[in-house]
Write an enzyme that holds these catalytic residues in place. Structure first.
Site, PDB file in Angstrom:
ATOM      1  CD  GLU A 175      29.406  41.302  35.148  1.00 56.81           C
ATOM      2  OE1 GLU A 175      29.763  40.719  34.103  1.00 56.81           O
ATOM      3  OE2 GLU A 175      30.218  41.866  35.903  1.00 56.81           O
ATOM      4  CE1 TYR A 222      38.565  45.998  33.438  1.00 59.20           C
ATOM      5  CE2 TYR A 222      36.253  45.827  34.035  1.00 59.20           C
ATOM      6  CZ  TYR A 222      37.482  45.240  33.837  1.00 59.20           C
ATOM      7  OH  TYR A 222      37.616  43.898  34.018  1.00 59.20           O
TER       8      TYR A 222
END
Ligand SMILES: [Zn+2]
Length: 429
Positions: free
Chosen positions: A282, A357
């Protein structure tokens, strides 16, 4: 102007660009009641006599363009259509003033329930990719980035945290109001508000933690590596590109952590050692996704591949498995999965597929294997710093990678990005 995003064709209006959103919100947790006023300053991209904003589950009660009381408007299930006072030419500015209210709720999308969501004792926003219209009227396109001022009034005992830097806190008519400003260009999906029985504290001179007292000890421990992580990433990607670095920990468990501009939210279940990679992920999005941003959802690998690669960089820097080891183990995992996905255009239903990803991260590792460590390090930093708060696409990435590393990477990148078959592990003869 580009047209509608093929991954979210019903979202956004390409006929104008928003420059600023000024949101005044009042939220009551107990009754889940949101009252808002949005002042939206925008500029036309094409000649047009009306514009639409995305607004879902909330009712507009008053709309004015440039202060005109006779403004004509109508609201449907997803859109608020507003007539401009006259046909405007491209580049003309106008200001919308919209009052709205209701009981905000997630919208049901092909990506699940997203948007404003009630917690056991508070609320959060999960905007990606099309959840923003559940809490404010917006031009919900990833390529429409604007500045924000967000004021949130809550009942005493609750604290609101929003995108941007906290610029004021005040008491107004029995409510606590906190005002946030963000001057960096921010897409609607990256604006967020979180409300809970939070206490805030400084983790460092530029990092703030907001969590309930019950989570405080575990949260302090979980985010203790953050300053070191920040230093590692700043040395790899260049200076932190955001005005704020705020971490929210909800009292509820969450399925996944979520990033917003200068802000990330984690669940009470994300405070264990295994979640450290999520903290790195994040944080890395503040460079990749939130600063260097995508104009189209089809390029999502650029956000997620870099964020996953950053997890591997952090693992190596903090004494865990090296980047090469992480690449090898993820390559082996991918090799055992179906190879039926093209990561440069995965399709809307698979844009959040884990293969996008991990293969995205391996694509970066392939660039490194071709270019060598030094040229790759230069490339990584240059990509983040030279596109700071700009929009990019996969073709920009291809051209930039070849130019900065001085290698012709076209063939390698075609194999990794445009073909379903998984290429061999980079760096292996
Ligand atoms: Zn991510």
């Amino acid at each position: 102007m580009i047209g509608h995003d093929p991954y979210a064709p019903q979202s956004g209006d390409p006929s104008y660009d928003v420059e600023t959103y000024d949101l005044d919100l009042a939220y009551r947790v107990r009754t889940n009641r949101l009252e808002g006023r949005a002042i939206v300053n925008a500029v036309t991209a094409v000649a047009t006599s009306s514009v639409t904003l995305d607004l879902i589950g909330l009712r507009a009660s008053r709309v004015r363009v440039d202060g005109d009381r006779r403004t004509r408007w109508q609201q449907g299930a997803r859109k608020l259509r507003v007539a401009l006072p006259r046909r405007m030419e491209p580049g003309e500015r106008f200001s919308l003033d919209i009052e709205y209210s209701g009981a905000p709720a997630p919208r049901h999308s092909r990506w699940g329930a997203i948007g404003w969501e009630e917690l056991a004792d508070g609320a959060l926003v999960a905007g990606q990719p099309t959840g923003a219209p559940t809490w404010f009227p917006c031009n919900d396109r990833p390529d429409d980035r604007a500045r924000y001022r967000i004021a949130v009034a809550t009942d005493p005992g609750y604290v609101a945290v929003a995108t941007g830097a906290l610029v004021a806190t005040e008491r107004r008519g029995g409510s606590d109001v906190r005002v946030f400003e963000s001057s960096v260009p921010t897409a609607a999906y990256l604006a967020a508000v979180h409300v809970g029985r939070y206490r805030t504290e400084r983790l460092s001179d530029r990092m703030t933690l907001a969590c309930a007292p019950a989570q405080r000890t575990a949260a302090r421990r979980a985010f203790a590596p953050l300053p070191h992580m920040m230093a590692v990433f700043e040395s790899a990607f260049g200076p932190y590109p955001q005005e704020a670095c705020t971490i929210v920990v909800t009292a509820d468990e969450l399925e996944i952590p979520l990033e917003a501009q200068g802000l990330a939210v984690f669940g009470a279940n994300h405070l264990d050692a295994e979640s450290e990679r999520l903290v790195a992920h994040e944080l890395a999005h503040q460079w990749f996704g939130n600063s260097v941003g995508i104009a189209r959802w089809g390029d999502i690998w650029l956000n997620e591949g870099f964020a996953c690669y950053a997890e591997w960089l952090w693992s190596e820097a903090s004494g865990g498995p090296t980047v090469a080891e992480a690449a090898a183990s993820h390559h082996a995992l991918l090799a055992a999965l179906p190879q039926d996905l093209v990561i440069s255009d995965p399709g809307p239903d698979r844009m959040f597929d884990d293969r996008v990803y991990k293969r995205g991260a391996l694509t970066l590792h392939a660039v490194r294997a071709e270019a060598g460590d030094a040229a790759f390090a230069t490339f990584l930093r240059a990509w983040a710093t030279s596109h700071r708060h700009e929009l990019v696409g996969t073709d920009d990435f291809r051209a930039f990678a070849s130019r900065v590393t001085g290698r012709d990477l076209a063939g390698v990148l075609t194999d990794w990005l445009d073909r379903p078959a998984l290429p061999p592990l980079p760096g292996r003869p």
